[in-house]
Design a protein around this motif. Structure first.
Motif, PDB file in Angstrom:
ATOM      1  N   ALA A  39       8.789  54.399  46.365  1.00  0.00           N
ATOM      2  CA  ALA A  39      10.207  54.718  46.585  1.00  0.00           C
ATOM      3  C   ALA A  39      10.493  55.032  48.048  1.00  0.00           C
ATOM      4  CB  ALA A  39      10.620  55.885  45.706  1.00  0.00           C
ATOM      5  N   GLN A  40       9.463  55.300  48.839  1.00  0.00           N
ATOM      6  CA  GLN A  40       9.648  55.622  50.256  1.00  0.00           C
ATOM      7  C   GLN A  40       9.714  54.377  51.135  1.00  0.00           C
ATOM      8  OE1 GLN A  40      10.311  58.906  50.547  1.00  0.00           O
ATOM      9  NE2 GLN A  40       9.870  58.728  48.360  1.00  0.00           N
ATOM     10  N   ILE A  41       9.423  53.204  50.594  1.00  0.00           N
ATOM     11  CA  ILE A  41       9.416  51.977  51.389  1.00  0.00           C
ATOM     12  C   ILE A  41      10.853  51.483  51.538  1.00  0.00           C
ATOM     13  CG2 ILE A  41       8.603  49.593  51.512  1.00  0.00           C
ATOM     14  CD1 ILE A  41       6.146  50.525  49.884  1.00  0.00           C
ATOM     15  N   PRO A  42      11.332  51.355  52.775  1.00  0.00           N
ATOM     16  CA  PRO A  42      12.716  50.917  52.987  1.00  0.00           C
ATOM     17  C   PRO A  42      12.993  49.547  52.368  1.00  0.00           C
ATOM     18  CG  PRO A  42      11.757  51.734  55.031  1.00  0.00           C
ATOM     19  CD  PRO A  42      10.644  51.642  54.028  1.00  0.00           C
ATOM     20  N   GLY A  43      14.107  49.458  51.660  1.00  0.00           N
ATOM     21  CA  GLY A  43      14.538  48.196  51.062  1.00  0.00           C
ATOM     22  C   GLY A  43      13.881  47.861  49.739  1.00  0.00           C
ATOM     23  N   LEU A  44      12.914  48.668  49.278  1.00  0.00           N
ATOM     24  CA  LEU A  44      12.181  48.379  48.047  1.00  0.00           C
ATOM     25  C   LEU A  44      12.741  49.201  46.893  1.00  0.00           C
ATOM     26  CD1 LEU A  44       9.717  46.850  46.846  1.00  0.00           C
ATOM     27  CD2 LEU A  44       8.386  48.915  47.296  1.00  0.00           C
ATOM     28  N   ARG A  45      13.039  48.515  45.789  1.00  0.00           N
ATOM     29  CA  ARG A  45      13.466  49.184  44.554  1.00  0.00           C
ATOM     30  C   ARG A  45      12.603  48.651  43.418  1.00  0.00           C
ATOM     31  NH1 ARG A  45      19.266  47.769  45.892  1.00  0.00           N
ATOM     32  NH2 ARG A  45      18.971  46.326  44.198  1.00  0.00           N
ATOM     33  N   ILE A  46      12.046  49.574  42.632  1.00  0.00           N
ATOM     34  CA  ILE A  46      11.174  49.191  41.519  1.00  0.00           C
ATOM     35  C   ILE A  46      11.676  49.890  40.267  1.00  0.00           C
ATOM     36  CG2 ILE A  46       8.826  49.264  40.613  1.00  0.00           C
ATOM     37  CD1 ILE A  46       7.802  49.165  43.419  1.00  0.00           C
ATOM     38  N   SER A  47      11.856  49.102  39.195  1.00  0.00           N
ATOM     39  CA  SER A  47      12.265  49.709  37.925  1.00  0.00           C
ATOM     40  C   SER A  47      11.091  49.718  36.952  1.00  0.00           C
ATOM     41  CB  SER A  47      13.462  48.978  37.322  1.00  0.00           C
ATOM     42  OG  SER A  47      13.144  47.651  37.021  1.00  0.00           O
ATOM     43  N   ALA A  48      10.916  50.848  36.304  1.00  0.00           N
ATOM     44  CA  ALA A  48       9.896  51.081  35.282  1.00  0.00           C
ATOM     45  C   ALA A  48       8.477  50.798  35.777  1.00  0.00           C
ATOM     46  CB  ALA A  48      10.200  50.261  34.037  1.00  0.00           C
ATOM     47  N   SER A  94       2.214  47.739  36.310  1.00  0.00           N
ATOM     48  CA  SER A  94       3.310  46.878  35.864  1.00  0.00           C
ATOM     49  C   SER A  94       4.632  47.464  36.323  1.00  0.00           C
ATOM     50  CB  SER A  94       3.302  46.734  34.332  1.00  0.00           C
ATOM     51  OG  SER A  94       3.597  47.974  33.725  1.00  0.00           O
ATOM     52  N   ALA A  95       5.630  46.596  36.415  1.00  0.00           N
ATOM     53  CA  ALA A  95       6.999  47.000  36.735  1.00  0.00           C
ATOM     54  C   ALA A  95       7.934  45.967  36.127  1.00  0.00           C
ATOM     55  CB  ALA A  95       7.209  47.082  38.238  1.00  0.00           C
ATOM     56  N   ARG A  96       9.019  46.453  35.559  1.00  0.00           N
ATOM     57  CA  ARG A  96       9.994  45.542  34.958  1.00  0.00           C
ATOM     58  C   ARG A  96      10.630  44.655  36.028  1.00  0.00           C
ATOM     59  NH1 ARG A  96      14.053  48.817  32.907  1.00  0.00           N
ATOM     60  NH2 ARG A  96      12.470  49.610  31.511  1.00  0.00           N
ATOM     61  N   ARG A  97      10.966  45.270  37.180  1.00  0.00           N
ATOM     62  CA  ARG A  97      11.612  44.514  38.246  1.00  0.00           C
ATOM     63  C   ARG A  97      11.244  45.142  39.583  1.00  0.00           C
ATOM     64  NH1 ARG A  97      16.528  41.315  38.884  1.00  0.00           N
ATOM     65  NH2 ARG A  97      17.503  41.770  40.874  1.00  0.00           N
ATOM     66  N   VAL A  98      10.909  44.292  40.543  1.00  0.00           N
ATOM     67  CA  VAL A  98      10.636  44.706  41.907  1.00  0.00           C
ATOM     68  C   VAL A  98      11.597  43.932  42.797  1.00  0.00           C
ATOM     69  CG1 VAL A  98       8.940  44.742  43.775  1.00  0.00           C
ATOM     70  CG2 VAL A  98       8.192  45.110  41.411  1.00  0.00           C
ATOM     71  N   GLN A  99      12.319  44.660  43.643  1.00  0.00           N
ATOM     72  CA  GLN A  99      13.244  43.994  44.551  1.00  0.00           C
ATOM     73  C   GLN A  99      13.066  44.570  45.939  1.00  0.00           C
ATOM     74  OE1 GLN A  99      17.328  43.452  43.330  1.00  0.00           O
ATOM     75  NE2 GLN A  99      18.051  43.663  45.428  1.00  0.00           N
ATOM     76  N   TRP A 100      12.918  43.686  46.923  1.00  0.00           N
ATOM     77  CA  TRP A 100      12.859  44.097  48.317  1.00  0.00           C
ATOM     78  C   TRP A 100      13.915  43.317  49.068  1.00  0.00           C
ATOM     79  CZ3 TRP A 100      12.085  41.326  52.795  1.00  0.00           C
ATOM     80  CH2 TRP A 100      11.992  42.092  53.963  1.00  0.00           C
TER      81      TRP A 100
END
Length: 167
Positions: free
Chosen positions: A39-48, A59-65
């Protein structure tokens, strides 16, 4: 007196290093620590997210950078193991093996380009990497890159930094 101050200073430095090492081990070694670290990485969003970066399944449901170059989205990301090694060969400081990584969909969208002409690219003087990265049995069901036709059911293995960094 000066000797006692030096001993106290060395003890404080040693204690700080031990505390820092313990914090890094917690961050990379637990699911909660990994979620906080990512969560500290700029521009990165990870769900679950589930799992730890220190090794084992993740695992992660969705990774977006999203950054200046564009946006990367990975859906249903998972891997069996992430193995780390120190000094895998003389030219590399660290090695990482990503084992049985899977993704349902990978999408890359390039950022719009400015009208100004880009400076010509210069080839690098040396391609030798200070890391070794091995992708062992990577699979993606669908890969979409900008407006190109999508790739379906991609399977590959790759190694960056092979042959002591020469390949």
């Amino acid at each position: 007196m000066a000797g006692g101050a030096l001993v106290r200073l060395l003890l404080v430095v040693a204690g700080t290093l031990v505390a820092l090492g313990a914090a890094v081990a917690w961050l990379a070694g637990t699911s909660a620590g990994t979620a906080w670290l990512l969560a500290q990485i700029p521009g990165l969003r990870i769900s679950a997210p589930s799992g730890a970066l220190a090794g084992g399944p993740f695992s992660a449901r969705r990774v977006q950078w999203e950054g200046d170059a564009g946006r990367l989205v990975v859906e249903d990301l998972r891997w069996a193991d992430l193995r780390w090694s120190w000094r895998p060969h003389a030219q590399a400081w660290v090695g990482v093996d990503l084992v049985e990584a899977r993704a349902a969909r990978v999408e890359w969208r390039s950022a719009p380009r400015a009208d100004a002409p880009a400076a010509p690219l210069q080839p690098p003087a040396d391609l030798r990497l200070p890391v070794q990265v091995r992708l062992l049995d990577l699979r993606a069901e669908r890969i979409e890159v900008d407006d190109l036709p999508p790739l379906e059911r991609l399977q590959l293995g790759a190694e960056l930094g092979a042959d002591e960094g020469r390949v």
